[in-house]
Design an enzyme around this catalytic site. Structure first.
Site, PDB file in Angstrom:
ATOM      1  CB  ILE A   1      -0.802   0.138   1.202  1.00  0.00           C
ATOM      2  CG1 ILE A   1      -1.730  -1.302   1.180  1.00  0.00           C
ATOM      3  CG2 ILE A   1      -2.000   1.173   0.981  1.00  0.00           C
ATOM      4  CD1 ILE A   1      -2.663  -1.261   2.598  1.00  0.00           C
ATOM      5  CG  ASP A   2       3.222   2.435  -2.921  1.00  0.00           C
ATOM      6  OD1 ASP A   2       3.967   1.697  -2.145  1.00  0.00           O
ATOM      7  OD2 ASP A   2       3.374   1.980  -4.278  1.00  0.00           O
ATOM      8  CB  VAL A   3       0.055   5.835   2.130  1.00  0.00           C
ATOM      9  CG1 VAL A   3      -0.979   6.976   2.760  1.00  0.00           C
ATOM     10  CG2 VAL A   3      -0.462   4.515   2.380  1.00  0.00           C
TER      11      VAL A   3
END
Length: 247
Positions: free
Chosen positions: A123-125
């Site tokens: 998950i890139d946030v």
């Protein structure tokens, strides 16, 4: 654990997912990390998804053959057949990031075939102008509008056995992890959460573990040394780690 970025045949380090700086040959880095007795390595191909290409299997096989520790790989994985090839060349965990959003059924297929322990949901946030975290895909270039906590829960529901959360705003800055983000995800899921993005010291690692992360991944911390960020592969001693984690 060291998180190493692949771009072409070389290793690079980014700042906020931009400005990739060449830091060396991945095979040399693996040999050095072998000597330093690292427990696990993560390799992420930062251009595979954006270039709509498959993983570089031959290069990954070469890397895995040199590693004394388990290897996790992410980048360009969109099908079960691609994952199968990665496992065949020596990868132990596959990190699925963009496909976790666009093809969540892939997580279930991989989990049922290889076991959830082999499937990592990436998950890139990035935080928006209001400071709210939003999930990004395609190497941080596409805003999905999704909430990372909700996505983490969906990844687990689909069969992911681990979550790797990467804070784009802190990547390469060495200013510390996004503790509120990591803490919120860790509280929301029952699987291990690996934090990435922002580590600048062992104190940062201790802080994110105390927040709820099961492990801390870092790039700059393990490839740069000193105020001028000279390239030098390094890793804490076993004693330093035991002191940090209270073991």
């Amino acid at each position: 654990m060291p998180c190493l970025l692949l771009k072409g045949a070389g290793l690079v380090k980014t700042v906020r997912f931009k400005e990739p700086k060449y830091v060396g040959d991945p095979i040399n880095a693996v040999k050095l990390f072998n000597d330093l007795e690292v427990d696990e390595l993560v390799f992420l191909d930062i251009t595979a998804t954006r270039e709509s290409r498959e993983p570089a299997y031959d290069r990954i096989a070469e890397i895995a053959s040199e590693a004394f520790m388990p290897i996790a790989y992410g980048g360009g994985v969109r099908t079960a057949a691609q994952a199968a090839r990665l496992f065949q060349v020596g990868v132990e965990k596959v990190v699925v990031t963009t496909a976790a959003v666009e093809q969540p059924e892939l997580l279930t297929e991989l989990s049922e075939t290889y076991g959830s322990q082999s499937v990592v949901g990436g998950i890139d946030v990035k935080r928006n102008w209001r400071g709210r975290p939003r999930v990004m895909t395609a190497g941080g270039t596409r805003d999905t509008g999704l909430d990372p906590v909700a996505l983490a829960q969906e990844i687990v529901r689909r069969g992911g056995g681990e979550i790797m959360v990467n804070a784009i705003d802190l990547d390469g800055t060495m200013k510390g992890y996004d503790l509120p983000l990591v803490g919120a995800i860790a509280k929301a899921v029952s699987v291990p959460v690996v934090a990435c993005g922002g580590a600048g010291s062992l104190e940062d690692v201790g802080a994110v573990i105390a927040t709820g992360a099961s492990a801390a991944a870092a790039g700059s911390l393990f490839v740069f040394k000193g105020p001028h960020r000279g390239v030098l592969i390094n890793y804490p001693t076993r004693t330093e780690l035991e002191t940090l984690l209270g073991e």
